[in-house]
Scaffold this active site. Sequence first.
Site: not given
Length: 355
Positions: A29-31, A176-177
């Site tokens: 996950p993009k934190w 966010d991605g």
Amino acid sequence: MQLPVMPPVKPMLAKSVATIPTGALSYEPKWDGFRSIVFRDGDQVEIGSRNERSLTRYFPELVAAVKASLPERCVVDGEIIVVVGHRLQFEVLSQRIHPAASRIAMLSGTTPASFVAFDLLALGDRDLTGAPFEQRRAALEAAMADAGPPVHLTPATGDPALAQQWFNQFEGAGLDGVVAKPLAGTYQPDRRTMFKIKHQRTAECVVAGYRTHASGPDAVGSLLLGLYNDAGELASVGVIGAFAAARRKELFRQLQPLVTSFDGHPWARARQEQGTRTPQNSAGSRWNNGKDLSFTPLRPELVVEVRYEHLEGVRFRHSAQFNRWRPDRDPRSCTYQQLDEPVGYDLAQILAPEA
């Protein structure tokens, strides 16, 4: 402090790609927080930011957590986040960058931060930056076997289908991605050797003002964007700022017929009030002390279509990107109702999937 990798270190970066790539990759996950590298040598802890500045004084609760959860001597790459309810809240996190120690102490108790680890640069006397990521990840998992909140290990998978599922679901928790990391890649500070896949959407916004560029008073630095809320008020949602030099001067000339006074302007109170959700016409920036945030008001008649990633509260989390002008749109039709709302997702399921 004596470690095999010493501060400051610029973190390894990612380049944007349109879709989730496949191959010998690890997906995470993009934190959405403050990218940080934590250095621990016994009781000495240093938290470095992406721009190599120290964040240690702003997060005293994380200093204590690092001592409790990370190995005695290590260097760990990760993200500082703040969780409110079931979501990440970047705006709350940003309030921690404050000069007053008393306010930092208060916020560390009321909205404490967490640290999400996703890479290991050093362990004991070993410099791991030359090792492939696959080995660094395995070592990180072993090193954090006994870690507990607020220190977390980010989830990771080698399955691109699961990564796509994360991309679709986790936005509801404020992420966010997705990031994709080559399994054979070494740690390369300040190099874009990873891949990031972020959400992209479009919205029609009202242009209600502009700020001039540092190159001169006849060049536009950024356009100030607004959307009408349910009360019929024009709320500030963000800016567009990426323009070529020639385009900045062209925009300045184009906007002059719309220049107006603050009398009757929807953001007139920005001249007197601080802390409102309108652009401040006099207050400085928390991130760049002394930065001029004044702006020139425009009649709210011009509509622009922009690309954006996601909202943080009522504003775009990052600067929007210019798409095209929309002379066919009525400014009053530019409301929040046009925006996508991600399906809610409990962040605790990401931070502690075993629970």
